[in-house]
Write an enzyme that holds these catalytic residues in place. Structure first.
Site, PDB file in Angstrom:
ATOM      1  N   SER A  73       8.517   6.524  26.548  1.00 48.41           N
ATOM      2  CA  SER A  73       9.641   5.578  26.531  1.00 48.41           C
ATOM      3  C   SER A  73      10.601   5.839  27.697  1.00 48.41           C
ATOM      4  CB  SER A  73      10.407   5.689  25.215  1.00 48.41           C
ATOM      5  OG  SER A  73      11.570   4.897  25.292  1.00 48.41           O
ATOM      6  N   LYS A  97       7.736  -1.497  14.839  1.00 46.15           N
ATOM      7  CA  LYS A  97       8.589  -2.684  14.989  1.00 46.15           C
ATOM      8  C   LYS A  97       8.511  -3.651  13.799  1.00 46.15           C
ATOM      9  CE  LYS A  97       9.107  -3.328  19.959  1.00 46.15           C
ATOM     10  NZ  LYS A  97       8.850  -4.284  21.036  1.00 46.15           N
ATOM     11  N   ASP A 151      14.111  -8.814  22.434  1.00 47.67           N
ATOM     12  CA  ASP A 151      13.089  -9.019  23.478  1.00 47.67           C
ATOM     13  C   ASP A 151      13.220 -10.388  24.142  1.00 47.67           C
ATOM     14  OD1 ASP A 151      11.802  -6.591  23.518  1.00 47.67           O
ATOM     15  OD2 ASP A 151      10.242  -7.165  22.088  1.00 47.67           O
ATOM     16  N   GLY A 176       8.216  -7.185  35.097  1.00 54.60           N
ATOM     17  CA  GLY A 176       8.460  -6.863  33.685  1.00 54.60           C
ATOM     18  C   GLY A 176       9.516  -5.795  33.447  1.00 54.60           C
TER      19      GLY A 176
HETATM   20  P1  NAP Z   1       0.056  -7.344  21.321  1.00 52.82           P
HETATM   21  O1  NAP Z   1       0.843  -7.960  20.218  1.00 52.82           O
HETATM   22  O2  NAP Z   1      -0.917  -6.279  21.003  1.00 52.82           O
HETATM   23  O3  NAP Z   1      -0.711  -8.545  22.109  1.00 52.82           O
HETATM   24  C1  NAP Z   1      -1.606  -8.241  23.145  1.00 52.82           C
HETATM   25  C2  NAP Z   1      -1.992  -9.527  23.873  1.00 52.82           C
HETATM   26  O4  NAP Z   1      -2.832  -9.155  24.984  1.00 52.82           O
HETATM   27  C3  NAP Z   1      -2.795 -10.516  23.017  1.00 52.82           C
HETATM   28  O5  NAP Z   1      -2.528 -11.834  23.436  1.00 52.82           O
HETATM   29  C4  NAP Z   1      -4.230 -10.103  23.357  1.00 52.82           C
HETATM   30  O6  NAP Z   1      -5.173 -11.130  23.147  1.00 52.82           O
HETATM   31  C5  NAP Z   1      -4.094  -9.847  24.847  1.00 52.82           C
HETATM   32  N1  NAP Z   1      -5.181  -9.007  25.339  1.00 52.82           N
HETATM   33  C6  NAP Z   1      -5.345  -7.679  25.162  1.00 52.82           C
HETATM   34  N2  NAP Z   1      -6.488  -7.265  25.765  1.00 52.82           N
HETATM   35  C7  NAP Z   1      -7.060  -8.383  26.313  1.00 52.82           C
HETATM   36  C8  NAP Z   1      -8.254  -8.611  27.062  1.00 52.82           C
HETATM   37  N3  NAP Z   1      -9.096  -7.606  27.370  1.00 52.82           N
HETATM   38  N4  NAP Z   1      -8.526  -9.874  27.485  1.00 52.82           N
HETATM   39  C9  NAP Z   1      -7.664 -10.900  27.184  1.00 52.82           C
HETATM   40  N5  NAP Z   1      -6.529 -10.736  26.464  1.00 52.82           N
HETATM   41  C10 NAP Z   1      -6.237  -9.484  26.045  1.00 52.82           C
HETATM   42  O7  NAP Z   1       1.017  -6.700  22.418  1.00 52.82           O
HETATM   43  P2  NAP Z   1       2.504  -7.180  22.837  1.00 52.82           P
HETATM   44  O8  NAP Z   1       3.496  -6.358  22.098  1.00 52.82           O
HETATM   45  O9  NAP Z   1       2.551  -8.650  22.734  1.00 52.82           O
HETATM   46  O10 NAP Z   1       2.564  -6.683  24.359  1.00 52.82           O
HETATM   47  C11 NAP Z   1       1.798  -7.343  25.365  1.00 52.82           C
HETATM   48  C12 NAP Z   1       2.157  -6.800  26.732  1.00 52.82           C
HETATM   49  O11 NAP Z   1       3.530  -7.074  27.024  1.00 52.82           O
HETATM   50  C13 NAP Z   1       1.994  -5.285  26.865  1.00 52.82           C
HETATM   51  O12 NAP Z   1       1.484  -5.018  28.155  1.00 52.82           O
HETATM   52  C14 NAP Z   1       3.418  -4.767  26.750  1.00 52.82           C
HETATM   53  O13 NAP Z   1       3.606  -3.542  27.445  1.00 52.82           O
HETATM   54  C15 NAP Z   1       4.184  -5.892  27.422  1.00 52.82           C
HETATM   55  N6  NAP Z   1       5.574  -5.965  26.980  1.00 52.82           N
HETATM   56  C16 NAP Z   1       6.546  -5.810  27.928  1.00 52.82           C
HETATM   57  C17 NAP Z   1       7.873  -5.880  27.558  1.00 52.82           C
HETATM   58  C18 NAP Z   1       8.931  -5.711  28.611  1.00 52.82           C
HETATM   59  O14 NAP Z   1      10.094  -5.444  28.253  1.00 52.82           O
HETATM   60  N7  NAP Z   1       8.605  -5.887  29.873  1.00 52.82           N
HETATM   61  C19 NAP Z   1       8.234  -6.122  26.216  1.00 52.82           C
HETATM   62  C20 NAP Z   1       7.216  -6.291  25.275  1.00 52.82           C
HETATM   63  C21 NAP Z   1       5.876  -6.210  25.678  1.00 52.82           C
HETATM   64  P3  NAP Z   1      -5.989 -11.199  21.746  1.00 52.82           P
HETATM   65  O15 NAP Z   1      -5.065 -11.875  20.769  1.00 52.82           O
HETATM   66  O16 NAP Z   1      -7.198 -11.970  22.071  1.00 52.82           O
HETATM   67  O17 NAP Z   1      -6.292  -9.767  21.347  1.00 52.82           O
END
Ligand code: NAP
Length: 276
Positions: A18, A69, A106, A244
């Protein structure tokens, strides 16, 4: 009145990755506040007990990260509408009456960052294409709709998750097939990657990017690395790029203000502190 230092922190498992402690500690020093922000590794089985104990130890609140979360929202006594809509919370405020108040910042962080890094962005300029349908996508879509975007297109590897989001958000949100993602970039005025693709340890984003047009606002939620393939190609094609890291910094602003009583700003020094 107590003159004890103000206390807050972040709970998750694991917690070593973190960046929140560097960030909040930077703001505490910058604003001259006598306080501490502490990373705490807490297992799911201990979560409720820890959350009930921390206020008694003088904590004002905590941020919450993976994997807690969703569970913290069930434990909390009250939640904001936006946290309820997200089905997840990233901030818990310990109220004076002992109640746990859950919020999700977020979506706020996403939009504040977009406005800072792409001030020319206009919500009604055209369709917004959202890649991904996980937790972050939900926050981004809610923020886009709040900002006045009229046409949001979601595309996700697993179609049913995109359909569920479209059902939840109503007729301004439609779903397209994942194989169409590249083509959809030709008509989108905003493109946002909310998938984990391109993140360190995850597969690279293979979606064709040659449809990206000049002046499209392109945002990637992935911030490790900062210069993802999506943003690198977008910059080459003359798009406005939004990384990001800024979202991570901006989502922390309302929490810091609630914990420590002053509103911090996000600037270059903040980015350096978070990356240190
Ligand atoms: P999550 O709920 O686990 O969702 C993951 C997403 O990525 C889903 O849409 C998933 O698709 C897709 N995905 C994963 N592997 C894939 C692959 N091989 N091919 C195609 N799609 C794939 O995670 P989240 O919390 O939404 O986070 C997603 C990303 O956003 C992470 O990288 C996280 O670090 C980033 N994030 C950044 C911030 C920031 O403040 N910048 C805040 C929150 C999150 P499926 O549904 O098909 O599995």
């Amino acid at each position: 009145m107590s003159n004890a230092p103000l206390l807050a922190g972040v709970i998750g498992a694991p917690i070593g990755h973190s960046r929140s402690p560097q960030l909040h500690t930077h703001w505490l020093r910058q604003l001259g506040i006598r306080g501490h922000y502490i990373p705490m590794e807490v297992q799911a089985s201990d979560l409720e007990e820890v959350l009930r104990m921390l206020p008694r130890m003088g904590f004002r609140g905590v941020n919450v990260t993976i994997p807690h979360k969703e569970r913290v929202l069930e434990i909390a006594d009250q939640a904001t509408d936006r946290a309820t809509l997200m089905g997840a919370a990233n901030t818990i405020i310990f109220r004076a009456d002992g109640k746990l108040h859950a919020d999700n910042t977020d979506g706020y962080g996403f939009l504040a960052n977009l406005k800072q890094q792409a001030p020319m962005w206009e919500p009604d300029a055209g369709p917004a294409l959202v890649l991904g349908a996980g937790g972050a996508s939900r926050a981004v879509i809610a923020a886009l709709l709040d900002a006045g975007v009229q046409d949001v297109v979601i595309t996700n590897r697993t179609r049913i998750r995109a359909d569920q989001l479209s059902d939840a958000f109503g007729k301004r949100v439609r779903v397209a097939e994942w194989v169409q993602a590249g083509n959809l970039m030709e008509t989108a005025t905003t493109v946002i990657n909310t998938t984990a693709l391109g993140m360190v340890g995850k597969p690279e984003m293979r979606v064709p990017l040659d449809g990206l047009r000049e002046n499209t606002v392109v945002s990637d939620l992935v911030y490790t690395p900062l210069d993802t393939r999506l943003l690198t190609v977008a910059a080459e094609r003359g798009c406005h790029c939004v990384d990001g890291l800024g979202m991570l910094l901006h989502q922390a602003v309302p929490a810091f203000e609630r914990f420590f009583g002053m509103r911090p700003t996000v600037d270059e020094a903040t980015r350096r502190a978070a990356l240190a």
